[in-house]
Design an enzyme around this catalytic site. Structure first.
Site, PDB file in Angstrom:
ATOM      1  N   LYS A  11       0.835  -1.199   0.000  1.00 36.17           N
ATOM      2  CA  LYS A  11       0.000   0.000   0.000  1.00 36.17           C
ATOM      3  C   LYS A  11       0.877   1.260   0.000  1.00 36.17           C
ATOM      4  CE  LYS A  11      -3.856  -2.247   2.455  1.00 36.17           C
ATOM      5  NZ  LYS A  11      -4.731  -2.175   3.666  1.00 36.17           N
ATOM      6  N   TYR A  51     -12.321  -2.347  -3.146  1.00 34.14           N
ATOM      7  CA  TYR A  51     -12.828  -2.371  -1.772  1.00 34.14           C
ATOM      8  C   TYR A  51     -14.356  -2.292  -1.717  1.00 34.14           C
ATOM      9  CZ  TYR A  51      -8.186  -2.015   0.404  1.00 34.14           C
ATOM     10  OH  TYR A  51      -6.903  -2.262   0.855  1.00 34.14           O
ATOM     11  N   ASN A 114      -1.711  -0.261   7.408  1.00 34.29           N
ATOM     12  CA  ASN A 114      -1.240  -1.625   7.692  1.00 34.29           C
ATOM     13  C   ASN A 114      -0.452  -2.259   6.548  1.00 34.29           C
ATOM     14  OD1 ASN A 114      -3.363  -2.161   6.001  1.00 34.29           O
ATOM     15  ND2 ASN A 114      -4.505  -3.444   7.446  1.00 34.29           N
ATOM     16  N   HIS A 117      -1.952  -5.473   1.411  1.00 30.66           N
ATOM     17  CA  HIS A 117      -3.244  -6.114   1.152  1.00 30.66           C
ATOM     18  C   HIS A 117      -2.978  -7.510   0.623  1.00 30.66           C
ATOM     19  CE1 HIS A 117      -7.277  -6.929  -0.392  1.00 30.66           C
ATOM     20  NE2 HIS A 117      -6.655  -7.434  -1.442  1.00 30.66           N
ATOM     21  N   GLU A 128      -9.707  -9.882  -7.839  1.00 28.36           N
ATOM     22  CA  GLU A 128      -8.685  -8.859  -7.598  1.00 28.36           C
ATOM     23  C   GLU A 128      -7.496  -9.022  -8.542  1.00 28.36           C
ATOM     24  OE1 GLU A 128      -7.812  -9.150  -3.428  1.00 28.36           O
ATOM     25  OE2 GLU A 128      -9.821  -8.475  -2.841  1.00 28.36           O
TER      26      GLU A 128
END
Ligand code: IDP
Ligand code: MG
Length: 152
Positions: A11, A51, A114, A117, A128
């Protein structure tokens, strides 16, 4: 064990913090195979599709703003049970719950930052992977180390 393909993202926080190499290394060192890799910036439409399951959650708008805020690295990783295996390597969604030795446990402290993904299940993985990669961008290749990683 079934060979699976999964989508992994570094990310924007991981890219900005100079952690592309160490994070790719975690997956590479495990023996899983990287079959697609690119650096890119997500547009809002792609982020919304990626998402979509979280559209009604209070953190959704912040998540979309964050995930589109800078470059990400997208990776397609393959190997035995790759989907669950990558989730274990990443650790719990909330870094406060992520075990030391996992990516989130070692590099993150906040659920909104975080670092990585990873697809959650087979259906998400298929959707995805195709959102970020054209089939022609995914390579099929043998490594000389293959039998040292997976018992033939
Ligand atoms: P996952 O990334 O481990 O699959 P999900 O529950 O699918 O976790 O949530 C997607 C992403 O949304 C998380 O990785 C995290 O970046 C963000 N997120 C989830 N819950 C929260 C929250 O309570 N506050 C802020 N961000 C959150
Ligand atoms: Mg998820």
């Amino acid at each position: 064990m079934p060979s699976e393909r999964t989508l992994i993202l570094v990310k924007p926080d991981g890219v900005q913090r100079g952690l592309i190499g160490p994070i790719i290394g975690r997956f590479e060192q495990s023996g899983l195979k990287i079959i697609g890799l690119k650096i890119m910036q997500m547009d809002e439409e792609t982020a919304g599709r990626h998402y979509a399951e979280h559209v009604d959650r209070p953190f959704f708008s912040g998540l979309i703003e964050f995930i589109t805020s800078g470059p990400i690295v997208a990776m397609c990783v393959s190997g035995p049970n790759a989907i669950a295996h990558c989730r274990r390597l990443m650790g719990a969604t909330n870094p406060q719950d992520a075990a030391p030795g996992t990516i989130r446990g070692d590099y993150a402290t906040d659920i909104g930052r975080n670092i990585t993904h990873g697809s959650a299940n087979e259906e998400d993985a298929a959707r995805e992977v195709s959102l970020f990669f054209d089939e022609s961008e995914l390579l099929s290749y043998h490594r000389a180390t293959g039998p040292w990683i997976i018992e033939p």
